[in-house]
Design a protein around this motif. Structure first.
Motif, mmCIF file in Angstrom:
data_model
loop_
_atom_site.group_PDB
_atom_site.id
_atom_site.type_symbol
_atom_site.label_atom_id
_atom_site.label_comp_id
_atom_site.label_asym_id
_atom_site.label_seq_id
_atom_site.Cartn_x
_atom_site.Cartn_y
_atom_site.Cartn_z
ATOM 1 N N ARG A 111 8.674 32.779 35.713
ATOM 2 C CA ARG A 111 8.791 32.744 34.259
ATOM 3 C C ARG A 111 10.177 32.246 33.837
ATOM 4 N N LEU A 132 1.867 33.074 39.891
ATOM 5 C CA LEU A 132 1.387 32.504 38.636
ATOM 6 C C LEU A 132 0.306 33.401 38.024
ATOM 7 N N CYS A 133 -0.579 33.927 38.849
ATOM 8 C CA CYS A 133 -1.595 34.853 38.343
ATOM 9 C C CYS A 133 -0.941 36.098 37.754
ATOM 10 N N LEU A 136 0.438 35.256 34.375
ATOM 11 C CA LEU A 136 -0.622 35.065 33.384
ATOM 12 C C LEU A 136 -1.269 36.382 32.979
ATOM 13 N N SER A 139 1.086 37.198 30.256
ATOM 14 C CA SER A 139 1.197 36.158 29.226
ATOM 15 C C SER A 139 0.089 35.136 29.436
ATOM 16 N N PRO A 140 -1.140 35.455 29.057
ATOM 17 C CA PRO A 140 -2.280 34.582 29.378
ATOM 18 C C PRO A 140 -2.229 33.207 28.724
ATOM 19 N N HIS A 141 -1.439 33.049 27.666
ATOM 20 C CA HIS A 141 -1.401 31.771 26.955
ATOM 21 C C HIS A 141 -0.090 31.017 27.188
ATOM 22 N N ARG A 142 0.629 31.361 28.256
ATOM 23 C CA ARG A 142 1.961 30.781 28.480
ATOM 24 C C ARG A 142 1.904 29.285 28.775
ATOM 25 N N LEU A 146 -3.125 24.434 34.241
ATOM 26 C CA LEU A 146 -2.810 25.231 35.421
ATOM 27 C C LEU A 146 -3.486 24.650 36.656
ATOM 28 N N LEU A 234 -7.453 38.149 34.021
ATOM 29 C CA LEU A 234 -7.295 36.699 33.904
ATOM 30 C C LEU A 234 -8.368 36.069 33.010
ATOM 31 N N VAL A 237 -7.146 34.115 29.976
ATOM 32 C CA VAL A 237 -6.484 32.820 30.124
ATOM 33 C C VAL A 237 -7.437 31.732 29.642
#
Length: 297
Positions: A111, A132-133, A136, A139-142, A146, A234, A237
């Motif tokens: 991050r 990365l998972c 997410l 922050s699922p909308h980062r 992907l 997840l 996402v």
């Protein structure tokens, strides 16, 4: 297939003895390492970073366990905009703070680099896919796009095989025994590539980095941890995602990739029919990643 041996032939080998052409078959020497920088992060861990390319969008690339910038850069070939590569804690010149470490710590590393670089797209390989998972999950909308390459674990640990492989490599690197380290690293290569000029060039580059920078002992517990307590988080996402798996890879089971693709609402799963795809299907793999991140498909 001849047995693996170290040190390699001085000309990049292998050399074939007996009747036939006697000239050595040399491999293309690896390019010199680009100059990287150490970046201070908000959570106090300095991380090694390399930025290539120009303009927007920006893509961050997260590497696998005991790998790093050099092994991740090929995935960025053809990706437009700036490409940001970095080393997780305990790898390369990045800091190795007191442990134990978790996937939450790795997610913070990822991050921080993404935020400091303004990244809107993300790629994660193996351990990097797990980090990365974990990011997410909070922050699922980062990110807007992907890619998950050979995810190794989601809500279950990787298990004893990965741990044993890492312990063996850590021990060899700590002892400075190039031959022992080469034996472990050579398992990353498909059998047909070992003892070839390209294989020797890869081994030399990997060993140069490992024996120069080392690997932190804090990494040893990561294979026994799961990135997520519950993979269902997840489902929030919404970014398009590409999940890549390879049949026959015991360190990266296809079932993990299938589980990840099933829970991500906008995921596409692509399976290769054999492991070692960076060697056996390199052009297709790089083109597939570039097309997806560039929005071609």
């Amino acid at each position: 297939m001849r047995a693996f041996r170290w040190p390699p032939p001085p000309d990049g080998g292998p050399r074939t003895w007996g009747p036939g052409p006697g000239a050595p078959r040399t491999g293309r020497p690896p390019l010199p390492d680009p100059e990287t920088e150490l970046v201070a992060t908000p959570h106090g861990v300095r991380l090694e970073r390399l930025v290539t390319g120009v303009g927007d969008p920006v893509t961050v690339f997260a590497h696998g366990l005991a790998n790093g910038i050099a092994t991740t850069r090929p995935f960025g070939s053809g990706v437009t905009g700036r490409r940001v590569f970095f080393q997780f804690r305990g790898h390369g010149r990045s800091d190795a703070p007191d442990g134990p470490w978790s996937y939450l710590d790795l997610a913070r590393d990822l991050r921080a680099i993404a935020d400091l670089s303004g990244a809107t797209r993300a790629f994660g390989a193996s351990l990097g896919a797990g980090a990365l998972c974990r990011l997410l999950a909070e922050s699922p909308h980062r990110f807007e796009r992907l890619v998950f390459f050979l995810p190794a674990a989601l809500d279950r640990p990787r298990g004893p095989v990965a741990r044993a492989r890492l312990i063996e490599l850590l021990s060899a690197v700590e002892s400075g025994d190039a031959s022992a380290a080469a034996e472990v690293v050579s398992t990353e290569l498909p059998p047909a590539v070992r003892n070839t000029p390209a294989g020797w060039a890869y081994l030399r580059q990997r060993l140069d980095h490992l024996l120069r920078d080392g690997l932190a002992a804090g990494l040893v517990d990561l294979p026994e941890q799961a990135p997520l307590p519950d993979v269902s988080v997840l489902a929030r996402v919404t970014a398009p995602a590409l999940v890549i798996a390879a049949e026959g890879d015991d360190l990266h089971p296809v079932e993990v990739a299938e589980q990840l693709a099933a829970v991500l609402p906008r995921a596409t799963l692509h399976r290769y029919d054999r492991p070692g795809v960076l060697w056996t299907d390199r052009a297709d793999l790089r083109g597939r990643i570039a097309d997806f991140l560039n929005g071609v498909n």
